[in-house]
Design a protein around this motif. Sequence first.
Motif, PDB file in Angstrom:
ATOM      1  N   PHE A   1      57.106 -22.790 -13.656  1.00 15.78           N
ATOM      2  CA  PHE A   1      55.974 -22.046 -14.206  1.00 15.78           C
ATOM      3  C   PHE A   1      55.156 -21.388 -13.093  1.00 15.78           C
ATOM      4  O   PHE A   1      54.755 -20.234 -13.203  1.00 15.78           O
ATOM      5  CB  PHE A   1      55.097 -22.978 -15.041  1.00 15.78           C
ATOM      6  CG  PHE A   1      53.971 -22.269 -15.719  1.00 15.78           C
ATOM      7  CD1 PHE A   1      54.213 -21.483 -16.827  1.00 15.78           C
ATOM      8  CD2 PHE A   1      52.674 -22.372 -15.246  1.00 15.78           C
ATOM      9  CE1 PHE A   1      53.188 -20.806 -17.450  1.00 15.78           C
ATOM     10  CE2 PHE A   1      51.639 -21.703 -15.863  1.00 15.78           C
ATOM     11  CZ  PHE A   1      51.902 -20.924 -16.970  1.00 15.78           C
ATOM     12  N   GLY A   2      54.971 -22.162 -11.999  1.00 14.60           N
ATOM     13  CA  GLY A   2      54.222 -21.581 -10.886  1.00 14.60           C
ATOM     14  C   GLY A   2      54.913 -20.354 -10.327  1.00 14.60           C
ATOM     15  O   GLY A   2      54.293 -19.316 -10.088  1.00 14.60           O
ATOM     16  N   SER A   3      56.222 -20.470 -10.150  1.00 16.49           N
ATOM     17  CA  SER A   3      56.976 -19.342  -9.612  1.00 16.49           C
ATOM     18  C   SER A   3      56.942 -18.155 -10.570  1.00 16.49           C
ATOM     19  O   SER A   3      56.839 -16.988 -10.147  1.00 16.49           O
ATOM     20  CB  SER A   3      58.408 -19.787  -9.361  1.00 16.49           C
ATOM     21  OG  SER A   3      59.212 -18.696  -9.098  1.00 16.49           O
ATOM     22  N   ALA A   4      57.005 -18.464 -11.870  1.00 11.28           N
ATOM     23  CA  ALA A   4      56.973 -17.386 -12.863  1.00 11.28           C
ATOM     24  C   ALA A   4      55.656 -16.639 -12.803  1.00 11.28           C
ATOM     25  O   ALA A   4      55.623 -15.405 -12.810  1.00 11.28           O
ATOM     26  CB  ALA A   4      57.191 -17.969 -14.258  1.00 11.28           C
ATOM     27  N   VAL A   5      54.564 -17.409 -12.706  1.00 10.34           N
ATOM     28  CA  VAL A   5      53.253 -16.743 -12.651  1.00 10.34           C
ATOM     29  C   VAL A   5      53.145 -15.903 -11.388  1.00 10.34           C
ATOM     30  O   VAL A   5      52.660 -14.761 -11.410  1.00 10.34           O
ATOM     31  CB  VAL A   5      52.131 -17.801 -12.729  1.00 10.34           C
ATOM     32  CG1 VAL A   5      50.794 -17.173 -12.407  1.00 10.34           C
ATOM     33  CG2 VAL A   5      52.098 -18.420 -14.105  1.00 10.34           C
ATOM     34  N   GLY A   6      53.645 -16.480 -10.260  1.00  4.16           N
ATOM     35  CA  GLY A   6      53.597 -15.713  -9.016  1.00  4.16           C
ATOM     36  C   GLY A   6      54.353 -14.408  -9.132  1.00  4.16           C
ATOM     37  O   GLY A   6      53.858 -13.344  -8.751  1.00  4.16           O
ATOM     38  N   CYS A   7      55.567 -14.482  -9.690  1.00  2.00           N
ATOM     39  CA  CYS A   7      56.371 -13.257  -9.824  1.00  2.00           C
ATOM     40  C   CYS A   7      55.716 -12.271 -10.781  1.00  2.00           C
ATOM     41  O   CYS A   7      55.735 -11.055 -10.544  1.00  2.00           O
ATOM     42  CB  CYS A   7      57.767 -13.601 -10.315  1.00  2.00           C
ATOM     43  SG  CYS A   7      58.914 -13.913  -8.987  1.00  2.00           S
ATOM     44  N   GLY A   8      55.143 -12.804 -11.854  1.00  8.41           N
ATOM     45  CA  GLY A   8      54.477 -11.914 -12.794  1.00  8.41           C
ATOM     46  C   GLY A   8      53.319 -11.180 -12.150  1.00  8.41           C
ATOM     47  O   GLY A   8      53.133  -9.984 -12.339  1.00  8.41           O
ATOM     48  N   ILE A   9      52.542 -11.921 -11.340  1.00  6.75           N
ATOM     49  CA  ILE A   9      51.405 -11.283 -10.674  1.00  6.75           C
ATOM     50  C   ILE A   9      51.891 -10.229  -9.681  1.00  6.75           C
ATOM     51  O   ILE A   9      51.349  -9.114  -9.603  1.00  6.75           O
ATOM     52  CB  ILE A   9      50.548 -12.351  -9.969  1.00  6.75           C
ATOM     53  CG1 ILE A   9      49.806 -13.187 -11.026  1.00  6.75           C
ATOM     54  CG2 ILE A   9      49.546 -11.707  -9.031  1.00  6.75           C
ATOM     55  CD1 ILE A   9      49.069 -14.352 -10.440  1.00  6.75           C
ATOM     56  N   LEU A  10      52.964 -10.588  -8.951  1.00  3.73           N
ATOM     57  CA  LEU A  10      53.524  -9.631  -7.983  1.00  3.73           C
ATOM     58  C   LEU A  10      53.939  -8.338  -8.680  1.00  3.73           C
ATOM     59  O   LEU A  10      53.592  -7.236  -8.257  1.00  3.73           O
ATOM     60  CB  LEU A  10      54.726 -10.275  -7.298  1.00  3.73           C
ATOM     61  CG  LEU A  10      55.348  -9.470  -6.170  1.00  3.73           C
ATOM     62  CD1 LEU A  10      54.432  -9.451  -4.980  1.00  3.73           C
ATOM     63  CD2 LEU A  10      56.702 -10.026  -5.806  1.00  3.73           C
ATOM     64  N   LEU A  11      54.667  -8.502  -9.781  1.00  2.00           N
ATOM     65  CA  LEU A  11      55.107  -7.319 -10.512  1.00  2.00           C
ATOM     66  C   LEU A  11      53.925  -6.568 -11.104  1.00  2.00           C
ATOM     67  O   LEU A  11      53.925  -5.338 -11.168  1.00  2.00           O
ATOM     68  CB  LEU A  11      56.074  -7.728 -11.613  1.00  2.00           C
ATOM     69  CG  LEU A  11      57.551  -7.562 -11.291  1.00  2.00           C
ATOM     70  CD1 LEU A  11      57.845  -6.095 -11.081  1.00  2.00           C
ATOM     71  CD2 LEU A  11      57.964  -8.316 -10.056  1.00  2.00           C
ATOM     72  N   GLY A  12      52.892  -7.321 -11.529  1.00  2.00           N
ATOM     73  CA  GLY A  12      51.698  -6.670 -12.041  1.00  2.00           C
ATOM     74  C   GLY A  12      51.041  -5.814 -10.975  1.00  2.00           C
ATOM     75  O   GLY A  12      50.605  -4.692 -11.242  1.00  2.00           O
TER      76      GLY A  12
END
Lengths: 237, 161
Positions: free
Chosen positions: B113-124
């Motif tokens: 979940f942490g990695s997913a949020v990080g990637c989502g923020i990066l893509l955002g």
Amino acid sequence: MSFLSGLFGGSQPEPQEPSASAELFGSTTFRSNVTPSSDPSSSTSSVPQPSSAAPVTPAPTALDTFGTAFDPARLHPLAGLGDKIDFLQLDEEKLNDIQGAASVLPSRGWTDDLCVGTGTTYLSGLVLGGTWGLREGATRPLGNNPSFKLRLNSILNGCTRRGSFMGNSLGVLAIFYNLANSSFDAIRGKHDAGNAMAAAALSGAIYKSTAGVRPALVGAGLMTAAAGSWSAFKAYV
Amino acid sequence: MSHGDHSRDPCPYVILNDFGGAFSMGAIGGGIWHGIKGARNSPRGERFVGSMSAIKARAPVLGGNFGVWGGLFSTFDCAVKGYRQKEDPWNAIISGFLTGGSLALRAGPRSAFGSAVGCGILLGVFEGVGVLMNRMFAQPIPQMQLPEQAAAPSAPAVSSA
């Protein structure tokens, strides 16, 4: 011929003989289709009777009205703009027009070839290696009565090890092959089996070049054979 | 990745393209990077050999990491597009979230979940920068010229004679 169409100047010739009254009204942009024999009262009078013309003529349709009055070509929004339209940059999307290089997907040049070819090969390598790793992990002895978690871990380890190994190796090979192939195509201006086999030989040799001359030659031979059989398969299908 | 770009293949096929593009980028870039790094880390006289062995050992792995990331992202992007029937920055953010999550799945749900949020923020952030750039450098849409008034219907006096 309808009343309105006659009014707006139809180009078709009137099929029936113009009557005396029609001759008379012709100069006043009116036209009645009455014949003197059918209605003697109108032929004698100089003023047309609207009631006599209306029931005879069919209802005017839109086609009759606009068919002659308006030219549809002039109503098109782009009519008459000439070739000064510059908000479509069509040069970006030109397809690869090297003779004989057409493949399953349309290609826009060597970058597309590189990407799609490498992607396909890499993905196949991943799937192939994944299957290999799956078998290996599923059959590896784990002592007696291993738990499900242990078995799953073994399978996943096998998949990620063999899958990435096969995918990476085949992917690098595909990069060499596609670069060489596109270069040969560009130099020779056409694409054929000879190009593919030469590119395959070059890529096999480069791939095995650090292992010595003999393995490089073996690699080149294997790749050439593979490319040749693939070309033959494509020609056969 | 970029929206409304019609110079790319339609959706199922663009996955192959992205896989290959990301893999090539990673492998070639990794070849250059590790070639230099391997040469610098080798003793004098062994530089070429060291550089070669570093490339052989590390460039394909980097390419594989890039390729898996890009391909997974593209696959999720297509799936999200197909599900939402929309083209907007949220597609990339959602697929970045899913990509990051599934790549870290083996480390446990929390880490995933942490990695997913990080990637989502990066893509955002990427998408936000893209939107801003678009807005900054967007050319004004050329005004389309109205077609000339259709010429008045020439109605000659009817004379069938």
